[in-house]
Design a protein around this motif. Structure first.
Motif, PDB file in Angstrom:
ATOM      1  N   LYS A 140      -8.008 -26.460 -32.822  1.00  0.00           N
ATOM      2  CA  LYS A 140      -7.739 -26.271 -31.496  1.00  0.00           C
ATOM      3  C   LYS A 140      -7.583 -27.223 -30.981  1.00  0.00           C
ATOM      4  CE  LYS A 140     -11.039 -25.537 -28.563  1.00  0.00           C
ATOM      5  NZ  LYS A 140     -11.286 -25.386 -27.292  1.00  0.00           N
TER       6      LYS A 140
ATOM      7  N   VAL B  78      -4.682 -29.207 -28.580  1.00  0.00           N
ATOM      8  CA  VAL B  78      -4.654 -30.081 -26.863  1.00  0.00           C
ATOM      9  C   VAL B  78      -4.783 -31.507 -27.124  1.00  0.00           C
ATOM     10  CG1 VAL B  78      -6.102 -30.242 -25.429  1.00  0.00           C
ATOM     11  CG2 VAL B  78      -6.715 -27.744 -26.080  1.00  0.00           C
TER      12      VAL B  78
ATOM     13  N   TYR C 297      -7.496 -34.690 -18.849  1.00  0.00           N
ATOM     14  CA  TYR C 297      -8.409 -34.094 -19.009  1.00  0.00           C
ATOM     15  C   TYR C 297      -9.932 -34.101 -18.614  1.00  0.00           C
ATOM     16  CZ  TYR C 297      -7.706 -37.528 -22.845  1.00  0.00           C
ATOM     17  OH  TYR C 297      -8.187 -39.199 -23.099  1.00  0.00           O
TER      18      TYR C 297
END
Length: 142
Positions: free
Chosen positions: A80, A84, A109
């Protein structure tokens, strides 16, 4: 009377000169190192070296929770985080010429890595084989 006017005039000029120097005293604005080239290098680094995320997750989980948790978390959380990071990298490569995130070149982010390195993303991909954060206190494991 003219001496008094000259004194006032010179005092006013001196005060204005000092004020202009004091206002120009800023030497390094916050975020000065975030520019288009750093955004491009951050994007390329995230795309090319984001594959190191699963190994970083393995190391952190192995240290905290043991081998069984590390073997499963390696796939789930590691993949994951890799996807991302690759997505953020592709976004930054595509938009590097323009200040896109809140009209700046900062990372898009949430950088929580200074507070909690497990959930936050650092600006660049982690280095394989070395933990990104340093332990500042000694602990004894039994």
């Amino acid at each position: 009377m003219s001496r008094m006017k000259n004194r006032i005039f010179l005092t006013l000029i001196a005060a204005l000169t000092l004020c202009s120097v004091a206002q120009a005293d800023i030497q390094s604005p916050p975020g000065h190192h975030y520019n288009w080239s750093r955004k491009l290098s951050r994007g390329l680094g995230n795309v090319l070296y984001g594959v190191s995320e699963p190994f970083q997750v393995w190391e952190k989980t192995l240290e905290q929770d043991g081998a069984i948790a590390a073997s499963t978390d390696f796939f789930v959380e590691g993949l994951k985080r890799m996807v991302v990071r690759a997505g953020y990298g592709a976004y930054e490569i595509a938009t590097f010429p323009v200040p896109s995130w809140k009209l700046t070149y900062r990372p898009p982010y949430y950088r929580k890595d200074k507070i909690d390195p497990w959930w936050g993303y650092s600006e660049f991909s982690p280095q394989p084989g070395a933990l990104a954060e340093a332990g500042y206190s000694r602990t004894q494991g039994w």
